[in-house]
Design a protein around this motif. Structure first.
Motif, PDB file in Angstrom:
ATOM      1  N   UNK A 103     -33.664 -58.333  -6.064  1.00 37.00           N
ATOM      2  CA  UNK A 103     -34.154 -57.318  -4.404  1.00 37.00           C
ATOM      3  C   UNK A 103     -32.458 -56.042  -4.430  1.00 37.00           C
ATOM      4  N   UNK A 104     -31.073 -56.980  -4.574  1.00 32.40           N
ATOM      5  CA  UNK A 104     -30.212 -55.916  -4.367  1.00 32.40           C
ATOM      6  C   UNK A 104     -30.343 -54.976  -5.345  1.00 32.40           C
ATOM      7  N   UNK A 105     -30.714 -55.004  -6.518  1.00 31.99           N
ATOM      8  CA  UNK A 105     -31.330 -54.231  -7.824  1.00 31.99           C
ATOM      9  C   UNK A 105     -31.673 -53.199  -7.337  1.00 31.99           C
ATOM     10  N   UNK A 106     -32.933 -53.140  -6.495  1.00 26.09           N
ATOM     11  CA  UNK A 106     -34.002 -52.718  -6.420  1.00 26.09           C
ATOM     12  C   UNK A 106     -33.655 -51.508  -4.730  1.00 26.09           C
ATOM     13  N   UNK A 107     -33.743 -52.552  -3.751  1.00 25.17           N
ATOM     14  CA  UNK A 107     -32.940 -51.677  -2.739  1.00 25.17           C
ATOM     15  C   UNK A 107     -31.391 -52.874  -1.592  1.00 25.17           C
ATOM     16  N   UNK A 108     -30.896 -52.130  -2.654  1.00 22.70           N
ATOM     17  CA  UNK A 108     -29.861 -52.506  -1.521  1.00 22.70           C
ATOM     18  C   UNK A 108     -29.397 -52.354  -0.249  1.00 22.70           C
ATOM     19  N   UNK A 109     -29.219 -53.789   0.557  1.00 21.37           N
ATOM     20  CA  UNK A 109     -28.785 -53.678   2.119  1.00 21.37           C
ATOM     21  C   UNK A 109     -30.594 -54.353   2.333  1.00 21.37           C
ATOM     22  N   UNK A 110     -31.185 -54.181   1.291  1.00 17.01           N
ATOM     23  CA  UNK A 110     -32.577 -55.135   1.999  1.00 17.01           C
ATOM     24  C   UNK A 110     -32.269 -56.754   2.936  1.00 17.01           C
ATOM     25  N   UNK A 111     -32.775 -56.879   4.096  1.00 15.48           N
ATOM     26  CA  UNK A 111     -32.773 -58.256   4.494  1.00 15.48           C
ATOM     27  C   UNK A 111     -33.969 -59.350   4.673  1.00 15.48           C
ATOM     28  N   UNK A 112     -34.563 -59.648   3.389  1.00 17.82           N
ATOM     29  CA  UNK A 112     -35.431 -60.267   3.927  1.00 17.82           C
ATOM     30  C   UNK A 112     -35.309 -61.987   5.008  1.00 17.82           C
ATOM     31  N   UNK A 113     -36.222 -61.800   4.823  1.00 17.52           N
ATOM     32  CA  UNK A 113     -36.934 -62.899   5.951  1.00 17.52           C
ATOM     33  C   UNK A 113     -36.545 -64.528   5.101  1.00 17.52           C
ATOM     34  N   UNK A 114     -36.811 -64.761   4.020  1.00 18.81           N
ATOM     35  CA  UNK A 114     -36.597 -65.486   3.148  1.00 18.81           C
ATOM     36  C   UNK A 114     -36.971 -65.489   1.953  1.00 18.81           C
ATOM     37  N   UNK A 115     -35.914 -66.219   0.654  1.00 18.01           N
ATOM     38  CA  UNK A 115     -35.746 -66.019  -0.768  1.00 18.01           C
ATOM     39  C   UNK A 115     -36.308 -67.552  -0.652  1.00 18.01           C
ATOM     40  N   UNK A 116     -36.668 -67.403  -1.844  1.00 17.62           N
ATOM     41  CA  UNK A 116     -37.557 -68.393  -3.228  1.00 17.62           C
ATOM     42  C   UNK A 116     -36.583 -68.541  -4.668  1.00 17.62           C
TER      43      UNK A 116
END
Ligand code: PLP
Length: 404
Positions: free
Chosen positions: A234-247
């Motif tokens: 997600x950093x490559x596509x939308x730097x700064x994005x803060x997800x709620x969870x990641x697998x």
């Protein structure tokens, strides 16, 4: 009996396998029983991030195997705590907590359970996922996967999923109901043909999640840990994005089986004692292996190499201006070469991508397909400039000999 014959007799026939037995590997190369070498641009499907038998990984495994291989999650496990710290502090860089699993599908099951707990009080349970996604083969992860061919013959699926067109925020807004609780998606879809989400879409989902009190769950099983050209897809596509969870899984173990999911601190209490577990999850050996892999990815700036090699691949293929290539998709070293089927002469009854991958295997290059019209390039993250040139030369030869 040969290995192929033994496999056919004794192993459940769930995989379409190429007729090759791999017996050893080193760096970007593997060898078969007859000691023929192959360039490995499959890497165990985006798993062997450091290539084969990288000394940092083999040393960490040998050392840990001689110290403590396994004990129970009834006790504290040093390599597990160290790995969790490394991932939270150096990879996600957001406060949160990790659960360790053994595979990507299990990690995604954990995200689904998190979403169910999150929606419990408000009676919400529906998770929106996206067409052509792939989240794994457990009944939960398979039900989240929006591909009819994966579901075939396994009804009834786990209820509570809604499948939508990716990169279409209006469709998502229109589909929200009072049961919707989360979005689950791959920032770059891998198995479904290498399709990247757009920045607008990821950011739009994040905003929507904030406005409607929904969870943004990211499946980074294939695109995470450096493969996209950054530590997080997600950093490559939308730097700064803060997800709620990641697998995650695959590349985080470099070939040693391990998966995990991260939960933002504000949601971490949803999965408390007794709510989730795994005998092997967070096993000392697996965690020591993964820690060595992630430390090497960071210290050798392998995301940087992935980015540079992506540029090399894109520039080389653009120069070919090849009539049988529609486009190059993806990011970093998760690359899909789209095939123009009308321009190719493929024997009747053969799936074009698989036929080309078989031809490339004969030429000495391992590459996996991604759907019928895409050939994927998934070399180790430390692949060299020269190895990329060698592999692309073989790809071009295979395409040229199949021009209609
Ligand atoms: C994006 C994604 N999620 C989940 C999975 C499932 O992972 P595993 O095979 O480790 O269960 C995969 C496997 O290809 C994947 O690509």
């Amino acid at each position: 009996m040969t290995t192929i014959e033994k496999t056919q007799q004794y192993v459940l026939n769930t995989y379409g396998r190429f007729p090759l037995t791999v017996v050893r590997g080193e760096g970007t190369r593997v060898w078969d029983e007859g000691d023929r070498g192959y360039l490995d641009f499959c890497s165990g499907i985006a798993t062997c991030s450091l290539g084969h038998c990288h000394p940092a990984l083999t040393t960490a495994i040998s050392k840990q195997a001689g110290t403590l291989m396994h004990c129970s999650n009834l006790y504290h496990i040093e390599p597990q705590a160290d790995l969790a710290e490394l991932i939270v502090e150096k990879v996600v860089k957001q406060p949160g907590k990790i659960f360790f699993s053994n595979s990507g599908a299990e990690a995604n099951d954990g995200l689904i359970k998190l979403a169910r707990r999150f929606g419990l009080e408000s009676g919400r349970y529906e998770v929106i996922t996206f067409n052509k996604s792939f989240h794994g083969r457990t009944i939960g992860a398979m039900s989240a996967t929006a591909q009819p061919k994966i579901h075939e013959g396994f009804d009834p699926l786990l209820p509570g999923f809604r499948y939508l067109e990716p990169n279409n925020l209006d469709a998502v807004k229109a589909a929200l109901t009072d049961k919707t609780v989360a979005f689950l998606l791959e920032p770059i879809q891998g198995e479904g043909g290498v399709h990247a989400m757009t920045r607008e879409f990821l950011e739009g989902l994040s905003t929507l999640a904030g406005e409607k009190n929904l969870l943004l769950l990211l499946d980074e099983v294939q695109c995470g840990f450096g493969r996209s050209g950054d530590l997080n897809g997600y950093d490559t596509i939308a730097p700064g994005l803060v997800p709620d969870a990641i697998s995650w899984a695959k590349g985080m173990g470099g070939g040693f089986p391990i998966g995990a999911f991260w939960v933002a601190e504000k949601h971490a209490a949803l999965l408390g004692p007794g709510s989730h577990g795994s005998t092997y999850g967070g096993n000392a050996l697996a965690c020591a292996a993964s820690k060595a892999v992630i430390e090497t990815i960071i210290s050798e700036d392998l995301p940087g190499n992935a980015k540079a090699r992506e540029v090399q691949i894109r520039e080389t293929i653009a120069r070919w201006n090849h009539p049988a290539i529609t486009e190059v998709r993806g990011h970093g070293l998760l690359i899909g070469i789209g095939l123009k089927l009308e321009a190719l002469k493929i024997p009747e009854g053969k799936i074009p991508s698989i036929h080309l991958c078989s031809e490339l295997l004969e030429k000495g290059l391992l590459v996996p397909p991604a759907g019928p019209d895409t050939v994927r390039l998934l070399p180790p993250l430390n692949v060299t400039n020269q190895e990329i040139d060698q592999a692309l030369k073989l790809v071009r030869e295979a395409l040229d000999t199949h021009l209609a």
